[in-house]
Design a protein around this motif. Structure first.
Motif: not given
Length: 282
Positions: A260-270, A204-214
């Motif tokens: 870069x930040x959303x991609x980094x979050x996805x990669x780190x928490x993949x 959920x953190x990954x999904x919601x972080x990207x939601x907030x970022x966009x």
């Protein structure tokens, strides 16, 4: 039974490669465009090989915005987007997991009605309630603030529903065992439910972080001070040029930095992200 044929394997890999190219090629073009002078795009022909202006372009947009339409450095816009995305993601998770915990593990009047009242809000997206929400935020004096950017977006019926489904899979015997050991509701939540929900929280953190970022519409509505501009809104502002040509190298460099930040979050928490989406047993 799946047949093991070489032709089917080749076809599957070819389709996957085409999908990767369709997604990656625009990103590559944006990167190449960020390494060339803006004058190279006047003819309308986009170069396909990197240029020599990359470091200068990224240094310029990070320090000064890189455009007459963008009066703040992109580094500040990235900071604003990061604060907003983290506040939305963490706030949604905190409120949703507590709401689901109360609905599943406590017996109180109109418990199911409370859940369905939360669930029905899925039919009310931000665009539908944006005018009354803006009125409330303005009356509370939260315009041009991080609280105004994030607080109206931290409630999530979807996350509450997902946590409720997770908690329903946990047997009641676990609650009884914790009660026998002297654990109260808070300790049971902290020491048992939260550890069991780690993978779901990560997903959920990954999904919601990207939601907030966009987020785009809400930030441009709630902020009039340039110092609270987010990077997504900044890209649109940089492209709105009334006199002259847009500085496409600066715009593309900003777009690359925004990705870069959303991609980094996805990669780190993949690993946790995938596990949280596919895990069915606790």
């Amino acid at each position: 039974m799946v047949e093991n044929r070489r032709f089917l394997d080749i076809l599957a890999h070819a389709v996957l490669l085409l999908g990767v190219l369709a997604v990656a090629f625009p990103v590559y073009v944006a990167f190449v465009a960020s390494t060339h002078p803006s004058s190279d795009f006047v003819s309308g022909v986009v170069p396909l090989l990197p240029g020599s202006e990359g470091l200068a372009t990224y240094r310029e947009v990070l320090a000064g915005g890189g455009s007459t339409q963008m009066s703040v450095p992109i580094a500040l816009a990235l900071k604003n987007s990061l604060i907003m995305a983290l506040a939305i993601a963490l706030g949604k998770i905190a409120i949703s997991i507590l709401s689901a915990y109360a609905i599943v593990w406590f017996r109180f009047p109109l418990r199911q009605l409370a859940f369905w009242a939360i669930f029905i809000t899925l039919m009310l997206p931000v665009e539908v309630r944006i005018v009354p929400t803006f009125k409330v935020v303005a009356d509370l004096g939260l315009l041009n603030s991080y609280a105004g950017l994030s607080v109206p977006l931290i409630a999530s019926a979807t996350a509450t529903f997902l946590f409720r489904q997770v908690f329903l899979t946990i047997p009641d015997e676990l609650m009884e065992a914790a009660r026998i050991d002297g654990a109260g509701p808070i300790r049971f939540f902290r020491d048992v439910l939260v550890p069991l929900s780690q993978t779901n929280i990560a997903a959920l953190f990954v999904i919601l972080f990207i939601y907030g970022w966009n987020q785009y519409l809400w930030p441009i509505l709630i902020t009039t001070d340039d110092s609270f501009t987010t990077v997504v809104a900044g890209i649109k502002r940089m492209a709105d040029v009334t006199d002259g040509e847009p500085r496409w190298n600066d715009i593309m460099a900003t777009a690359m930095l925004a990705m870069a930040p959303p991609a980094l979050v996805v990669i780190v928490m993949q690993r946790l992200f995938v596990k949280g989406l596919v895990e069915t047993e606790k």
